[in-house]
Design a protein around this motif. Structure first.
Motif, PDB file in Angstrom:
ATOM      1  N   SER A   1       0.832  -1.063  -0.004  1.00  9.17           N
ATOM      2  CA  SER A   1      -0.058   0.072   0.064  1.00  9.17           C
ATOM      3  C   SER A   1       0.904   1.159  -0.020  1.00  9.17           C
ATOM      4  O   SER A   1       2.177   1.158   0.304  1.00  9.17           O
ATOM      5  N   PRO A   2       0.538   2.449  -0.277  1.00  7.55           N
ATOM      6  CA  PRO A   2      -1.099   2.976  -0.056  1.00  7.55           C
ATOM      7  C   PRO A   2      -1.702   2.298  -1.487  1.00  7.55           C
ATOM      8  O   PRO A   2      -1.185   2.389  -2.631  1.00  7.55           O
TER       9      PRO A   2
ATOM     10  N   ALA B   1       1.886  -2.790   6.085  1.00  3.86           N
ATOM     11  CA  ALA B   1       2.620  -1.483   5.664  1.00  3.86           C
ATOM     12  C   ALA B   1       3.466  -1.430   7.137  1.00  3.86           C
ATOM     13  O   ALA B   1       4.560  -0.514   7.035  1.00  3.86           O
TER      14      ALA B   1
ATOM     15  N   ARG C   1      -7.696  -1.420   7.352  1.00  7.75           N
ATOM     16  CA  ARG C   1      -7.254  -0.260   6.448  1.00  7.75           C
ATOM     17  C   ARG C   1      -7.292   0.775   7.321  1.00  7.75           C
ATOM     18  O   ARG C   1      -8.162   1.113   8.329  1.00  7.75           O
TER      19      ARG C   1
ATOM     20  N   ASP D   1      -3.363   2.709   3.738  1.00  8.88           N
ATOM     21  CA  ASP D   1      -2.451   1.556   3.994  1.00  8.88           C
ATOM     22  C   ASP D   1      -3.418   0.216   4.625  1.00  8.88           C
ATOM     23  O   ASP D   1      -4.321   0.614   5.234  1.00  8.88           O
TER      24      ASP D   1
ATOM     25  N   TYR E   1      -2.758  -2.984   7.153  1.00 10.88           N
ATOM     26  CA  TYR E   1      -2.297  -3.450   8.170  1.00 10.88           C
ATOM     27  C   TYR E   1      -3.003  -4.527   8.761  1.00 10.88           C
ATOM     28  O   TYR E   1      -3.967  -5.231   8.326  1.00 10.88           O
TER      29      TYR E   1
END
Length: 467
Positions: free
Chosen positions: A67-68, A94, A105, A109, A111
């Protein structure tokens, strides 16, 4: 192609663009398998265009998983990996850089679940725990410390209103509040239904309002209402929406909101009106021989008229549901394929070869038998229903007539497997049509005993499906 060309195609053909970009990076999955995954993840037109635009701007995300990027990209990577893609990278956290099978999210990003757990000191108990919510002052709270407010809601709302319009009376505010949210305290719904999707609610809001509004007019609630009150209303001259009221009362009983009411469901005992079988066959003959009508409309209409298929089932048919073996054309509605008679078989094969969308004049490569206006998607149920209504076909009445006639000729087990309907539905229709298994078995035995299959039983009516 340049990035500008990709972005233009992201608007015109987002599903095709996404499929091509994934196919360029992945060798294990075929284009058709990729398209199926992409269609399932991409959703509607706006979402598919955003997904295509994100991949066109940065196609490297397919191989690095970083990401992003929009959430739809992460979901696509996860689903492609589940489908067996090897070159496609899974979504990557991330913070920790670990591969994800599901993602959380924050912003743009991705996670893992560990990284998104915010822990801090609870403003109420002082313990360091995971933050479940924030109170009215914006302070963190844990799950053990709800933010209670014992103030009277009417008093709080009146204070807000009088700050804007001084002089507002409490009674007027209370009446306005009762009219805007009259049933919230009367019928508490479980939390998962308050915040979840409407499709998971066991009773429609319309059903609830009908009953509660009537009770309110009689100064009653579900707790104070008795069976005599309910029966007096339902047998009155002004009683309406009995079926909807029954849904809600039975739901209230199942949720133990009330214990003293009873509203039994009415057993379905067959069609409520006469079946116009002659009109059905007349319409079938018109669709078979009227070449002015579009072939796809004629085929869809015949599937409803002859095989009792709803527009929803017709719109979900793919080219794989049509098979041609040894000169016979069959269609799969359920577990057992159905042989199509000559004229209908010709229309089916013609539609498989053409597959024109109702919004695109040229032939499409869509796997759907009736493609829709959006690339890679089938025609909507609403659009299919409208096209059948334009053929002067009354959907519910026509399907009931076809199902009634088929139930007189076939046993329920065969009917369910051929038409793809539930066995309980087939049994109910057979009982309504007074169908008889023994008569069916005798008919099959008599057909097998005849050497010349050109001789039809005298009791069978001419079938216009054969032209």
């Amino acid at each position: 192609m340049t990035t500008a060309d990709f972005l233009d195609r992201a608007v015109a053909d987002p599903i095709g663009l996404i499929t091509d970009l994934v196919a360029d990076a992945e060798d294990e999955l075929g284009p058709e398998a990729i398209r199926i995954v992409v269609t399932a993840v991409a959703g509607g037109r706006a979402k598919s265009r955003r997904l295509a635009e994100a991949l066109a701007t940065r196609p490297a995300v397919l191989t690095d998983g970083l990401s992003p990027a929009p959430r739809a990209v992460g979901d696509l990577l996860i689903e492609l990996r589940k489908a067996g893609a090897l070159a496609i990278s899974p979504s990557v956290c991330a913070d920790r850089g670990k591969s994800l099978r599901s993602l959380q999210r924050q912003g743009r990003d991705w996670y893992c679940s560990v990284c998104v757990k915010e822990t801090t000191q609870c403003a109420a108990c002082g313990n360091t725990r995971r933050v479940t919510f924030r109170d009215r002052k914006g302070l963190p709270r844990c799950s053990m410390c709800p933010d209670h407010d014992d103030r009277d809601p009417v008093t709080v709302i009146q204070a807000v209103i009088t700050a804007i319009a001084p002089g507002a009376e409490r009674d007027a505010v209370a009446e306005a509040l009762r009219r805007s949210a009259p049933h919230r305290a009367t019928v508490p719904l479980p939390r998962r239904w308050d915040t979840g999707a409407r499709a998971r609610r066991p009773v429609r809001c319309r059903d609830r309002r009908l009953v509660l509004r009537r009770l309110e007019n009689q100064n009653l609630t579900l707790v104070t209402c008795r069976q005599t009150d309910l029966e007096r209303w339902m047998t009155g001259d002004d009683a309406r929406h009995r079926r909807e009221a029954g849904h809600f009362v039975r739901w209230a009983l199942s949720q133990k909101i009330t214990r003293d009411l009873s509203f039994p469901a009415v057993r379905w005992n067959g069609p409520s009106q006469a079946m116009d079988d002659e009109a059905r066959w007349d319409t079938a003959r018109r669709l078979l021989h009227d070449h002015i009508l579009k072939p796809e409309d004629r085929l869809a209409g015949l599937l409803l008229l002859l095989y009792a298929q709803w527009p929803a089932a017709i719109s979900r048919l793919t080219v794989d549901h049509i098979e041609e073996t040894d000169g016979a054309v069959r269609i799969h509605f359920g577990a057992v394929p159905v042989d199509l008679p000559g004229p209908v078989a010709e229309l089916a094969l013609q539609q498989v070869a053409a597959r024109r969308s109702h919004a695109v004049l040229a032939r499409t490569d869509s796997p759907w038998l009736f493609p829709g206006g959006q690339p890679g998607r089938s025609i909507s149920v609403w659009a299919m229903g409208e096209r059948l209504r334009e053929l002067v076909i009354r959907l519910a009445e026509t399907r009931s007539t076809a199902l009634f006639q088929l139930a007189t000729e076939l046993p329920a087990a065969v009917l369910a497997r051929m038409l793809g309907i539930d066995i309980t539905v087939a049994v109910k229709w057979q009982r309504a049509a007074a169908g008889d298994w023994a008569a069916y078995a005798a008919e099959i035995s008599r057909r097998d005993s005849l050497h010349n299959h050109e001789v039809e039983p005298a009791t069978r009516r001419p079938d216009p499906r054969n032209g």
